[in-house]
Design an enzyme around this catalytic site. Sequence first.
Site, PDB file in Angstrom:
ATOM      1  N   SER A 145       0.853  -1.191   0.000  1.00 11.12           N
ATOM      2  CA  SER A 145       0.000   0.000   0.000  1.00 11.12           C
ATOM      3  C   SER A 145       0.897   1.253   0.000  1.00 11.12           C
ATOM      4  O   SER A 145       1.797   1.355  -0.837  1.00 11.12           O
ATOM      5  CB  SER A 145      -0.948  -0.060   1.207  1.00 11.12           C
ATOM      6  OG  SER A 145      -1.919   0.951   1.154  1.00 11.12           O
ATOM      7  N   ARG A 206     -12.649   7.068   8.484  1.00 14.99           N
ATOM      8  CA  ARG A 206     -12.016   5.751   8.412  1.00 14.99           C
ATOM      9  C   ARG A 206     -12.980   4.710   7.847  1.00 14.99           C
ATOM     10  O   ARG A 206     -12.596   3.814   7.099  1.00 14.99           O
ATOM     11  CB  ARG A 206     -11.535   5.324   9.803  1.00 14.99           C
ATOM     12  CG  ARG A 206     -11.018   3.910   9.897  1.00 14.99           C
ATOM     13  CD  ARG A 206      -9.716   3.718   9.122  1.00 14.99           C
ATOM     14  NE  ARG A 206      -9.157   2.399   9.369  1.00 14.99           N
ATOM     15  CZ  ARG A 206      -7.989   1.993   8.887  1.00 14.99           C
ATOM     16  NH1 ARG A 206      -7.247   2.792   8.141  1.00 14.99           N
ATOM     17  NH2 ARG A 206      -7.543   0.789   9.136  1.00 14.99           N
ATOM     18  N   ASP A 286      -8.764  -4.952  -6.222  1.00 13.89           N
ATOM     19  CA  ASP A 286      -8.373  -3.727  -5.510  1.00 13.89           C
ATOM     20  C   ASP A 286      -9.165  -2.540  -6.053  1.00 13.89           C
ATOM     21  O   ASP A 286      -9.084  -2.217  -7.231  1.00 13.89           O
ATOM     22  CB  ASP A 286      -6.866  -3.504  -5.682  1.00 13.89           C
ATOM     23  CG  ASP A 286      -6.314  -2.430  -4.744  1.00 13.89           C
ATOM     24  OD1 ASP A 286      -7.049  -1.479  -4.408  1.00 13.89           O
ATOM     25  OD2 ASP A 286      -5.144  -2.552  -4.351  1.00 13.89           O
ATOM     26  N   HIS A 316      -7.799  -4.461  -1.744  1.00 15.08           N
ATOM     27  CA  HIS A 316      -6.573  -3.760  -1.354  1.00 15.08           C
ATOM     28  C   HIS A 316      -5.943  -4.362  -0.106  1.00 15.08           C
ATOM     29  O   HIS A 316      -4.720  -4.317   0.071  1.00 15.08           O
ATOM     30  CB  HIS A 316      -6.901  -2.284  -1.116  1.00 15.08           C
ATOM     31  CG  HIS A 316      -5.684  -1.430  -0.915  1.00 15.08           C
ATOM     32  ND1 HIS A 316      -4.836  -1.096  -1.946  1.00 15.08           N
ATOM     33  CD2 HIS A 316      -5.157  -0.872   0.203  1.00 15.08           C
ATOM     34  CE1 HIS A 316      -3.841  -0.346  -1.474  1.00 15.08           C
ATOM     35  NE2 HIS A 316      -4.019  -0.201  -0.180  1.00 15.08           N
ATOM     36  N   ASP A 317      -6.752  -4.904   0.778  1.00 17.60           N
ATOM     37  CA  ASP A 317      -6.240  -5.466   2.035  1.00 17.60           C
ATOM     38  C   ASP A 317      -5.701  -6.883   1.893  1.00 17.60           C
ATOM     39  O   ASP A 317      -5.397  -7.528   2.904  1.00 17.60           O
ATOM     40  CB  ASP A 317      -7.323  -5.438   3.119  1.00 17.60           C
ATOM     41  CG  ASP A 317      -7.295  -4.131   3.919  1.00 17.60           C
ATOM     42  OD1 ASP A 317      -6.405  -3.296   3.670  1.00 17.60           O
ATOM     43  OD2 ASP A 317      -8.161  -3.968   4.804  1.00 17.60           O
TER      44      ASP A 317
END
Lengths: 340, 340
Positions: A145, A206, A286, A316-317
């Site tokens: 990332s 968040r 992603d 993405h994670d």
Amino acid sequence: MSLVSTVSRRDVEWTATDILFAPPPVRRGEFEFDLALRHAGMRRVRLRYETVGDPRLPAVFVAGGISAHRHLAANAADPVRGWWEAQVGAGRAIDPARHHVLAIDWLGADGVLDVPIDPGDQADAIAALLDRLDVAHLHAFAGASYGAMVGLQLAARHPARVDRLVAISGVHRAHPYSSAWRALQRRVVQLGALQCDGVDGLVLARQVALLGYRTPEEFEERFGAARVVDGRVHVPAEDYLDHAGQAYAARTPITAFLRLSESIDLQDVAPSSVTAPVTLVAVEQDRLVPVADAYALAQGLRGETRLRVLRSRYGHDAFLKEPEAIAAILREAIDAEQPA
Amino acid sequence: MSLVSTVSRRDVEWTATDILFAPPPVRRGEFEFDLALRHAGMRRVRLRYETVGDPRLPAVFVAGGISAHRHLAANAADPVRGWWEAQVGAGRAIDPARHHVLAIDWLGADGVLDVPIDPGDQADAIAALLDRLDVAHLHAFAGASYGAMVGLQLAARHPARVDRLVAISGVHRAHPYSSAWRALQRRVVQLGALQCDGVDGLVLARQVALLGYRTPEEFEERFGAARVVDGRVHVPAEDYLDHAGQAYAARTPITAFLRLSESIDLQDVAPSSVTAPVTLVAVEQDRLVPVADAYALAQGLRGETRLRVLRSRYGHDAFLKEPEAIAAILREAIDAEQPA
């Protein structure tokens, strides 16, 4: 824990395997220095680092997302779990018995440095750390990332310091759509800042960010249909998002979030400026870093380049949630040419 | 404008083509009635409608997203541009010279009805409108986004009223990931509601919503790299998002946004309950309605079913931004079995 090895030392002949039972040395420190920031001029900055492993071993720098930090895994000095336990530790792909493992808290993570922070500034700070620790060059930089972005910066700005790079789910630029997404997160924080302590805004920002880190495929598996509760529609994912947002806000200064979120959007590396061998990892699902950008980067890099495209419902994670696939890639990339 | 046709009528023999020059009759009205809402019990509701075209022509009901309304296109009674000019009007796929075109303002759109509103409630309100206007059945229901959801509800709950359905970018359920996205938008509104007038929250919520309506592909083409302005990182897309968010907030009551956003999340139609012929349109790049959900719906429908999958860099908003492709589909679906 060190007593165990002391006792053992007297009794048995050591083999490489036995050394795994001796805790690798941990060094945690911080220092101040002047750094010429790309957008904010010369500033006094404080850099916090943690290293694990014998400094004579090949150095591997490890960096994660903007919410990652210097504590990668539990170690002899700090038994608290780190953010990349699956990859760092005895027997893991990045093993302090075989590597001198280095990591930092990002510039800006303490919320004190309240100026635009370029990913290149992080790379310059890491170069300063290598100077301070007398590490001539990194055997490998493994970044995911934002950490992948910074790794590309380090390889471009300090090519002599990086022998090889593993860049997972981070590329040479920020995608305009993802930048827009982050800009709106920062606006949520600003909206919340008009309240008493502004924490609600950070929690919500968040949560919006989290949707970019994950995928519809995962939510499909985890969450059911909405329902009406007390005259309002309640969505099952809200409970998960509440928990995750509050946990993040409890450990993150608002300024740190804003400045590191911005920093991602400043990413701008010319692929041709990177000459080190690079292993790129992209994830089809992603939603922040399109695979097309990884292809473009791969085509522009000057050194030996490998591109691995994963499929993962974690998007993405994946670097956090697909430990086996990531471990296999890290092992191959990092150990390939390592002296026995 | 109606004078034109009066004069003409005396002088020439009419052909079908000439009729295009006479403005189709417009009827705009509203009425109150009691409606049993699925989650809020019996309520007095007010329904606003607009119809264009001779009531003896085949009836076509048209419905769009939660921000759409009863004014589809400029007409003799109201020259203001409507929200679907590309598809509704003289010579368009939905032509008031050939169709009796009906549309409503959604229940809840005026911000007065402040309770959970099911998409099925909208269908029941439409059925009440058909009763009031003496329209026995719709030759076609053409719905996009939320309008497609309501069309499926109408076909399931009032099967005798819908001869055929075109459902564009809207399916039988809300995807859990998209529901989470909308839930966060509603929280942004709530965060903003703690301010004076709460408009900032609505502006920002709409901006977050917009990211779901569009795609990275489009942003890639439109917007460049971030830059530092007055010590903050500014993303080019922010200017577009500001304009779009403010324009939306200026015309939308906060309660309307909250209740109609919720309503999408309440969508729940058993595909097997729909027996009418259905033309489904899905867009590969749609970030809110995965194509997989359109496949699942297509497999479950009981009547003749056609699924058209489009590629569009406009994602969910393709129904607004790909006029030619949508027109071709509408023409084929609506005119197929229409009497000459």
